[in-house]
Enzyme design. Structure first.
Site, PDB file in Angstrom:
ATOM      1  N   ASN A  64      -4.924 -10.940  -9.868  1.00  0.00           N
ATOM      2  CA  ASN A  64      -4.862 -11.770  -8.734  1.00  0.00           C
ATOM      3  C   ASN A  64      -4.140 -13.209  -9.268  1.00  0.00           C
ATOM      4  OD1 ASN A  64      -5.334  -9.814  -6.835  1.00  0.00           O
ATOM      5  ND2 ASN A  64      -7.378 -10.363  -6.489  1.00  0.00           N
ATOM      6  N   GLU A 112     -10.762  -3.863 -12.742  1.00  0.00           N
ATOM      7  CA  GLU A 112     -10.972  -5.027 -13.502  1.00  0.00           C
ATOM      8  C   GLU A 112     -12.623  -4.987 -13.535  1.00  0.00           C
ATOM      9  OE1 GLU A 112      -7.960  -8.510 -13.246  1.00  0.00           O
ATOM     10  OE2 GLU A 112      -8.961  -8.168 -11.565  1.00  0.00           O
ATOM     11  N   SER A 133     -12.423 -10.261  -5.150  1.00  0.00           N
ATOM     12  CA  SER A 133     -11.066 -10.280  -5.703  1.00  0.00           C
ATOM     13  C   SER A 133     -10.959 -11.624  -6.167  1.00  0.00           C
ATOM     14  CB  SER A 133      -9.838 -10.122  -4.930  1.00  0.00           C
ATOM     15  OG  SER A 133     -10.022 -10.510  -3.419  1.00  0.00           O
ATOM     16  N   HIS A 185     -13.674  -4.663  -9.892  1.00  0.00           N
ATOM     17  CA  HIS A 185     -12.381  -4.903  -9.042  1.00  0.00           C
ATOM     18  C   HIS A 185     -11.421  -3.778  -8.805  1.00  0.00           C
ATOM     19  CE1 HIS A 185      -8.881  -7.741  -7.577  1.00  0.00           C
ATOM     20  NE2 HIS A 185      -9.566  -7.426  -6.672  1.00  0.00           N
TER      21      HIS A 185
HETATM   22  N1  CAA Z   1      -4.287   7.890  -0.382  1.00  0.00           N
HETATM   23  C1  CAA Z   1      -3.953   8.615  -1.184  1.00  0.00           C
HETATM   24  N2  CAA Z   1      -2.527   8.790  -1.798  1.00  0.00           N
HETATM   25  C2  CAA Z   1      -1.790   7.718  -1.515  1.00  0.00           C
HETATM   26  C3  CAA Z   1      -2.001   6.610  -0.731  1.00  0.00           C
HETATM   27  C4  CAA Z   1      -3.570   6.508  -0.085  1.00  0.00           C
HETATM   28  N3  CAA Z   1      -3.914   5.826   0.794  1.00  0.00           N
HETATM   29  N4  CAA Z   1      -1.081   5.794  -0.700  1.00  0.00           N
HETATM   30  C5  CAA Z   1      -0.036   6.318  -1.461  1.00  0.00           C
HETATM   31  N5  CAA Z   1      -0.410   7.384  -2.074  1.00  0.00           N
HETATM   32  C6  CAA Z   1       0.244   8.245  -2.917  1.00  0.00           C
HETATM   33  C7  CAA Z   1       1.334   9.106  -2.069  1.00  0.00           C
HETATM   34  O1  CAA Z   1       0.978  10.336  -1.463  1.00  0.00           O
HETATM   35  C8  CAA Z   1       2.218   9.501  -3.134  1.00  0.00           C
HETATM   36  O2  CAA Z   1       1.827  10.535  -3.923  1.00  0.00           O
HETATM   37  P1  CAA Z   1       2.865  11.383  -4.977  1.00  0.00           P
HETATM   38  O3  CAA Z   1       3.367  10.428  -6.129  1.00  0.00           O
HETATM   39  O4  CAA Z   1       2.108  12.427  -5.584  1.00  0.00           O
HETATM   40  O5  CAA Z   1       4.060  11.807  -4.015  1.00  0.00           O
HETATM   41  C9  CAA Z   1       2.119   8.388  -4.005  1.00  0.00           C
HETATM   42  O6  CAA Z   1       0.805   7.523  -3.578  1.00  0.00           O
HETATM   43  C10 CAA Z   1       3.270   7.398  -3.903  1.00  0.00           C
HETATM   44  O7  CAA Z   1       3.261   7.013  -2.473  1.00  0.00           O
HETATM   45  P2  CAA Z   1       4.754   7.035  -1.469  1.00  0.00           P
HETATM   46  O8  CAA Z   1       5.625   8.224  -1.960  1.00  0.00           O
HETATM   47  O9  CAA Z   1       4.164   6.971  -0.020  1.00  0.00           O
HETATM   48  O10 CAA Z   1       5.014   5.650  -1.543  1.00  0.00           O
HETATM   49  P3  CAA Z   1       5.557   4.871  -2.607  1.00  0.00           P
HETATM   50  O11 CAA Z   1       6.226   5.722  -3.720  1.00  0.00           O
HETATM   51  O12 CAA Z   1       6.349   3.702  -2.136  1.00  0.00           O
HETATM   52  O13 CAA Z   1       4.161   4.098  -3.332  1.00  0.00           O
HETATM   53  C11 CAA Z   1       2.410   2.635  -3.375  1.00  0.00           C
HETATM   54  C12 CAA Z   1       3.391   3.548  -2.601  1.00  0.00           C
HETATM   55  C13 CAA Z   1       1.506   3.428  -4.491  1.00  0.00           C
HETATM   56  C14 CAA Z   1       1.592   1.789  -2.445  1.00  0.00           C
HETATM   57  C15 CAA Z   1       3.496   1.822  -4.544  1.00  0.00           C
HETATM   58  O14 CAA Z   1       4.145   1.251  -3.744  1.00  0.00           O
HETATM   59  C16 CAA Z   1       2.643   0.781  -5.176  1.00  0.00           C
HETATM   60  O15 CAA Z   1       2.255   0.973  -6.291  1.00  0.00           O
HETATM   61  N6  CAA Z   1       2.841  -0.518  -4.467  1.00  0.00           N
HETATM   62  C17 CAA Z   1       2.229  -1.735  -5.302  1.00  0.00           C
HETATM   63  C18 CAA Z   1       0.811  -1.500  -5.093  1.00  0.00           C
HETATM   64  C19 CAA Z   1      -0.167  -2.679  -5.801  1.00  0.00           C
HETATM   65  O16 CAA Z   1       0.450  -3.615  -6.274  1.00  0.00           O
HETATM   66  N7  CAA Z   1      -1.442  -2.611  -5.466  1.00  0.00           N
HETATM   67  C20 CAA Z   1      -2.391  -3.891  -5.999  1.00  0.00           C
HETATM   68  C21 CAA Z   1      -2.412  -4.894  -4.789  1.00  0.00           C
HETATM   69  S1  CAA Z   1      -3.488  -6.008  -5.300  1.00  0.00           S
HETATM   70  C22 CAA Z   1      -5.058  -5.696  -4.915  1.00  0.00           C
HETATM   71  O17 CAA Z   1      -5.170  -4.544  -4.336  1.00  0.00           O
HETATM   72  C23 CAA Z   1      -6.215  -6.424  -5.450  1.00  0.00           C
HETATM   73  C24 CAA Z   1      -6.702  -7.466  -4.674  1.00  0.00           C
HETATM   74  O18 CAA Z   1      -7.764  -8.061  -4.945  1.00  0.00           O
HETATM   75  C25 CAA Z   1      -5.697  -8.357  -3.853  1.00  0.00           C
END
Ligand code: CAA
Length: 283
Positions: A190, A152, A119, A140
């Protein structure tokens, strides 16, 4: 050279998600970690995530079974010798990653592309540690991998055009959207996202609001799907800290200074969801 078998190094949050993405898209996957417990934990995480997709009618029970069939858990790097592509998703520590790439370089065929899910670490330095720098590239992914569309694609200075095109195509085969970014600290996401999380840690430490309220204001006031502290728990506080250290160390600007609270949380082992405790407590 077509890719049939993909090796994934690391069965943690990102590694298991990446392994799932390839297995669900028809590739045979070997997911490797340092011990059988880590591999088993990764497999369980994939199973749970596939269960969730079945319960949401996103995939069929048959697809669930087929994806798991294509996923083999292995211990150590040696079983990856016959892979056509390896994606490394080990812990975010430069020395560790360089060693893994040196080892992989001596293990897999010269034609094999070696990708890193790092990352923040320089792909150019990772590439230079191998015997095939033109075949090293960054892929990424974002957490949770099954949900997040972006990859990415990071070109090291040495990466060839052919390898870039191949990885761009593979990313699309996973149903994801590749975006080319420069090999620069934190790449694009990031560089922007983790300093925001770091700032949220400062805000909490200064008593500006509780973690719940910091998260609520960013959800309601900026339409973020989740607040920055909940997101830190999802990403892993250790990963957030490592990203800040890389930004601070390589860009040299004091605005990237890691929040002392973030450092303390990591020192205490409160790493977020993966250990059941971060800014919040999880079951
Ligand atoms: N596996 C499969 N499906 C998943 C899942 C997983 N691990 N986690 C969530 N889902 C699915 C759910 O089943 C749900 O599906 P539907 O839309 O069909 O109902 C959908 O994703 C949304 O999940 P939830 O309803 O449980 O919860 P939510 O609406 O709060 O969404 C989230 C959860 C998708 C995590 C959302 O909150 C989100 O997008 N958060 C931001 C995530 C983000 O910014 N990620 C980047 C992080 S930075 C990074 O990763 C890079 C790095 O190097 C640090």
């Amino acid at each position: 050279m077509s890719v049939k078998t993909v090796g994934v190094v690391g069965a943690g949050t990102m590694g298991s998600g990446i392994a799932q993405a390839f297995a669900a898209s028809g590739f045979n996957v070997k997911m490797s970690d340092i011990g059988p417990e880590q591999v088993e934990r990764g497999r369980k995480a994939v199973e749970k995530s596939l269960d969730r997709l079945v319960s949401k009618d996103k995939i069929s029970v048959a697809d669930h079974g087929a994806a798991l069939e294509r996923l083999e858990g292995v211990v150590g790097l040696d079983p990856l010798a016959d892979c056509d592509l390896v994606v490394e998703a080990a812990t975010e520590r430069e020395e560790l990653k360089l060693q893994i790439f040196r080892d992989l370089s001596g293990l897999v065929g010269e034609h094999v592309v070696l990708a890193s899910n790092t990352s923040s670490i320089s792909l150019t330095r990772i590439a230079a540690a191998t015997t095939r720098p033109e075949r090293v590239i960054g892929m990424h992914f974002f957490n949770p991998v099954p949900v997040m569309k972006l990859v990415e694609v990071v070109r090291a200075l040495q990466t060839s055009d052919a390898v870039f095109e191949q990885v761009d195509g593979l990313t699309r085969q996973l149903g994801k959207e590749p975006v080319a970014v420069k090999d620069s600290p934190g790449f694009a996401v990031n560089r922007i996202l983790v300093p925001m999380i770091n700032e949220a840690c400062f805000a909490y430490a200064e008593g500006i609001a509780s973690p719940e309220d910091i998260d609520r204001v960013m959800q309601m006031g900026a339409n973020h799907p989740m607040g920055p502290l909940a997101l830190a728990d999802l990403i892993g506080l250790d990963t957030c800290l490592e990203v800040m250290k890389v930004l601070h160390g390589s860009l040299g600007d004091p605005k990237y200074r890691p929040s002392p609270l973030l450092q303390q949380m990591v020192d205490a082992g409160y790493l977020g969801r993966k250990v059941g405790r971060g800014f919040y407590v999880y079951d």
